[in-house]
Scaffold this active site. Sequence first.
Site, PDB file in Angstrom:
ATOM      1  NE  ARG A 348      32.449  43.016  43.597  1.00  0.00           N
ATOM      2  CZ  ARG A 348      33.364  42.351  44.283  1.00  0.00           C
ATOM      3  NH1 ARG A 348      33.662  42.726  45.507  1.00  0.00           N
ATOM      4  NH2 ARG A 348      33.976  41.300  43.757  1.00  0.00           N
ATOM      5  CG  ASP A 368      39.352  37.394  40.235  1.00  0.00           C
ATOM      6  OD1 ASP A 368      39.724  36.820  41.267  1.00  0.00           O
ATOM      7  OD2 ASP A 368      38.164  37.651  39.981  1.00  0.00           O
ATOM      8  CG  HIS A 496      37.509  32.036  44.298  1.00  0.00           C
ATOM      9  ND1 HIS A 496      36.746  32.554  43.276  1.00  0.00           N
ATOM     10  CD2 HIS A 496      36.796  31.004  44.810  1.00  0.00           C
ATOM     11  CE1 HIS A 496      35.623  31.862  43.179  1.00  0.00           C
ATOM     12  NE2 HIS A 496      35.625  30.920  44.100  1.00  0.00           N
TER      13      HIS A 496
END
Length: 633
Positions: A348, A368, A496
């Site tokens: 990012r 994740d 998530h």
Amino acid sequence: AAAAAAARGAPAQKRAAAAVTAIATEAREVKESMDKALVRLPTNENSERLRCIRHSAAHIMAMAVQRLYPGAQVTIGPWIENGFYYDFDMPQPFVDDDMKKIKKEMDAIIKAKLPITREEVSREEAERRIRAQNEPYKLEILASIKSEPITIYAIGDQWWDLCAGPHVENTGDLPAKAIALEAIAGAYWRGDERNAMLQRIYGTAWESPDQLKQYKKLKEEAKKRDHRLLGQKLDLFSIQEDAGQGLVFWHPKGALIRRIVEDRWKQDHIESGYELLYTPHMANLDLWKTSGHFDFYKESMFDQMEIEDEQYQIRPMNCPFHCLTYKQGLKSYRDLPLRWAELGTVYRYERSGTLHGLMRVRGFTQDDAHIFCLPEQLANEIRGVLDLVERVLSRYGFSEYEVMLSTRPEESVGTDEIWDKATEALKTALDMKQWEYSVDEGGGAFYGPKIDVKIRDAIGRLWQCSTVQCDFNLPERFDLEFVDRENTRQRPIMVHRAIFGSIERFFGILIESYAGEFPLWLAPVQMRLLPVTDNVLDFCHDVKRRAAALGLRVEVDSSGERLGKLVRNAEMDRIPLAAVVGQKEIETSSLAVRTRKQGDLGAASIDAVLERMKQAVSDFREYAEISDVESRC
């Protein structure tokens, strides 16, 4: 020769034992002093009075600045985690002496006990007043306020600013001796380097002088624990400017700790019913348009690259890849829930001014996971996530949490029914865990409600860590379906979740919470052997080989330094266990183990020592916590 070496080594061993005992005593005294001093400080979240004090202190500081420097223009001045700040545009730079003048002027304003009043005005009236003051930044702020009426807070009849509040009733309500100005920094207007560079003054404010004193103590302790300094000192990681800012190089010791953390993470997830995925580091730009990231997250994404007339994007997120994996074959309700986890590295764009060690980087690995489930399965799945969060974090010594449930914002996707059911499922899961939590009304993501978990470290600081988010957006965008009992196609609920947040940031938190003193099971070197003379090196290396066969990490200090220096080096390197090795240890085939925290634990056979270490590592405990009986079991 051996006898002579032993004779020479005996006094040295005694001196080393005394040195280690002194070091252990000093470490215990420091810890006891810290524990005694550690008073739980209030936070903005749990003290409305503290928020009011900090917000009002920011306004009083801005008023003081404009009194002392009439040409200064004010911009924004919010409360923040440990205090407040205000940004100013003025021709001359602030210097340290200015801070003293400004604080003195603030004290005078506080002493005057001026009323702080709230006023509602029309947008036109607010604009008229701003133009009369010639404050262009306030005009931009006014334009960004969408609701009416416009609220203004004034200090007496001498100073005012656009503000939503809250504030104390008058300046005399502020404890002047609990307020301090801390630092001057630069900041771009609106955080955009294309805009003007402003001057930011940071301050801290508390409810009492005692709290300010405690905060300063903790701040000094935090400096000693700075992961950037300890990371370099212990040779764990580096940021190589030749490679670019915000990119982490894991050195052997740091990489070893990371491997232990990741291996344990994988095992925990497999035991909790997750399957592990590996997905690409880039994808065709169309994927990010489908997911919406290109439209809503573009500023945090790196530029695209062209490959054979197609544009590819290095990934800022992992979730679109898991959605594509889900689409591979039509799912039945009988297949759900699906729990997929991945240690996925993402990239990012972060402005250089925001980068900070391991805490804010440009390339990092998220722990994740995504759960695809039926609506009626959601509460139990969330409960399972919270159980896993507690199981994983407690292993690293984090047992105190602050939990926040964030609900539907004004702008959102999804029906009222699905939002209500999902929010109720999150509440049900929290109630099943019997966790206390706060509610942030309207603070959820546009695509679903969420739970955020902050962990409290060894010196009482809170760190945002775990998150659990429902998502009604991506299943719609990717047309994710399953066939229900009536043979009709329905959308699954997507969850998530992350436990660490990112491996890099969590490692930084660990370094600071442990102060670089990793527990035995996690330490890159678990025991260091300190040879009195070179004559015992073969014996030491044999012990090291036997330890390695048991999966233990033992090293031999063969530097040839004097024994006192060997002891001090082991202390400075934060090695959990050390053993001075001389002729006596060879003759008795034993080790006299000393720990950094408990000092001398006495001698035992090599087999007993290694077995005790192995048991401690297996149980995620310290060596001194394992009894001889346990190590023989």
